[in-house]
Design a protein around this motif. Structure first.
Motif, PDB file in Angstrom:
ATOM      1  N   CYS A  79       0.830  -1.215   0.000  1.00 21.91           N
ATOM      2  CA  CYS A  79       0.000   0.000   0.000  1.00 21.91           C
ATOM      3  C   CYS A  79       0.858   1.256   0.000  1.00 21.91           C
ATOM      4  O   CYS A  79       0.331   2.367   0.094  1.00 21.91           O
ATOM      5  N   TRP A  86      -1.884   0.833   6.516  1.00 16.58           N
ATOM      6  CA  TRP A  86      -2.897   0.265   5.638  1.00 16.58           C
ATOM      7  C   TRP A  86      -2.576  -1.208   5.375  1.00 16.58           C
ATOM      8  O   TRP A  86      -1.409  -1.589   5.312  1.00 16.58           O
ATOM      9  N   LYS A  92      -6.745  -3.910  -3.160  1.00 22.30           N
ATOM     10  CA  LYS A  92      -7.236  -2.747  -2.408  1.00 22.30           C
ATOM     11  C   LYS A  92      -6.446  -2.616  -1.109  1.00 22.30           C
ATOM     12  O   LYS A  92      -5.837  -3.574  -0.628  1.00 22.30           O
ATOM     13  N   TYR A  94      -6.743  -1.231   2.977  1.00 25.53           N
ATOM     14  CA  TYR A  94      -7.751  -1.006   4.015  1.00 25.53           C
ATOM     15  C   TYR A  94      -7.104  -0.444   5.274  1.00 25.53           C
ATOM     16  O   TYR A  94      -6.037  -0.898   5.698  1.00 25.53           O
ATOM     17  N   CYS A 110     -12.199   9.227   6.283  1.00 21.52           N
ATOM     18  CA  CYS A 110     -11.721   8.400   5.167  1.00 21.52           C
ATOM     19  C   CYS A 110     -11.426   9.264   3.945  1.00 21.52           C
ATOM     20  O   CYS A 110     -10.410   9.061   3.258  1.00 21.52           O
ATOM     21  N   SER A 115      -9.728   8.182   0.494  1.00 23.30           N
ATOM     22  CA  SER A 115     -10.353   6.866   0.439  1.00 23.30           C
ATOM     23  C   SER A 115     -11.839   7.019   0.748  1.00 23.30           C
ATOM     24  O   SER A 115     -12.359   8.139   0.770  1.00 23.30           O
ATOM     25  N   CYS A 202     -11.604   2.213   6.226  1.00 24.94           N
ATOM     26  CA  CYS A 202     -11.440   2.977   4.984  1.00 24.94           C
ATOM     27  C   CYS A 202     -10.887   2.046   3.901  1.00 24.94           C
ATOM     28  O   CYS A 202     -10.154   1.101   4.194  1.00 24.94           O
ATOM     29  N   GLU A 203     -11.221   2.350   2.673  1.00 25.89           N
ATOM     30  CA  GLU A 203     -10.785   1.525   1.532  1.00 25.89           C
ATOM     31  C   GLU A 203     -10.318   2.417   0.398  1.00 25.89           C
ATOM     32  O   GLU A 203     -10.908   3.464   0.139  1.00 25.89           O
ATOM     33  N   LYS A 204      -9.272   1.986  -0.297  1.00 24.59           N
ATOM     34  CA  LYS A 204      -8.805   2.699  -1.490  1.00 24.59           C
ATOM     35  C   LYS A 204      -8.034   1.732  -2.377  1.00 24.59           C
ATOM     36  O   LYS A 204      -7.556   0.695  -1.897  1.00 24.59           O
TER      37      LYS A 204
END
Length: 208
Positions: A79, A86, A92, A94, A110, A115, A202-204
């Protein structure tokens, strides 16, 4: 012997005199200057070409070194080396918060991390989150704030047409205005008031 030396000195004098005469000629001076300029130009071109080749080789070495470092960094920190908090999963990244807050505040936090609240749209992702949250309450990006009973993910997609993992009997809006979802026991989803304080996910996308 003296006579021969005299002849030699006379010849040398004549040669010097001839050269001096030649150098006094404007045409000869111009020719010599032109030859000097041509020689300097050739030397400069050769030096410039050499510098260009060396610079190109150095750039290639730097790129190769950067690729090697990037490859190693990705293995250690998929990440990104600056985002070690993360966690990587299936393309992805997280972030599992260490503080609790409301759903709306979690959404903003987020976004500040470039994200969004996590969208759980597959069994694989559900298992990953379930294992990671370990029965703690974590907000996910699911709510029916815009229309009661119409649960949508934070990206606008409809949760009812895809994967769901609601706890049995949920969502039930039992205390009214339970418009936000979080994962809870065994990672199952539950609806609760959006002002309730939970941890958040959170996600990205993972960096390329």
């Amino acid at each position: 012997m003296d006579k021969e030396r005299l002849y030699d000195e006379l010849r040398i004098f004549k040669d010097r005199h001839f050269l001096q005469q030649k150098l006094k000629s404007p045409l000869t001076v111009y020719v010599l200057l032109a030859l000097s300029y041509l020689l300097i130009t050739i030397l400069f071109a050769v030096a410039l070409s050499r510098v260009s080749v060396l610079s190109s080789q150095l750039n290639e070495m730097r790129k190769e070194l950067k690729r090697n470092h990037s490859s190693e960094d990705f293995k250690l920190f998929p990440c990104g080396p600056e985002a070690r908090e993360w966690e990587y999963f299936s393309g992805k990244c997280y972030y599992f918060s260490l503080r609790m807050t409301s759903w709306q505040r979690a959404k903003v936090l987020c976004e500040e991390k470039h994200s969004h609240l996590a969208i759980v749209n597959s069994h694989a992702k559900q298992n990953f989150i379930m294992y990671r949250t370990r029965d703690k309450r974590f907000w996910i990006g699911l709510s029916d704030q815009n229309a009661e009973g119409v649960w949508k993910w934070i990206d606008g997609s409809d949760s009812t047409t895809g994967f769901t993992y609601w706890k049995e009997g949920e969502p039930n809006d039992s205390n009214q205005n339970e418009d936000c979802a979080h994962v809870w026991t065994y990672g199952e989803w539950n609806d609760v008031h959006c002002t309730y304080e939970c941890y958040y996910i959170c996600e990205k996308p993972a960096p390329l």
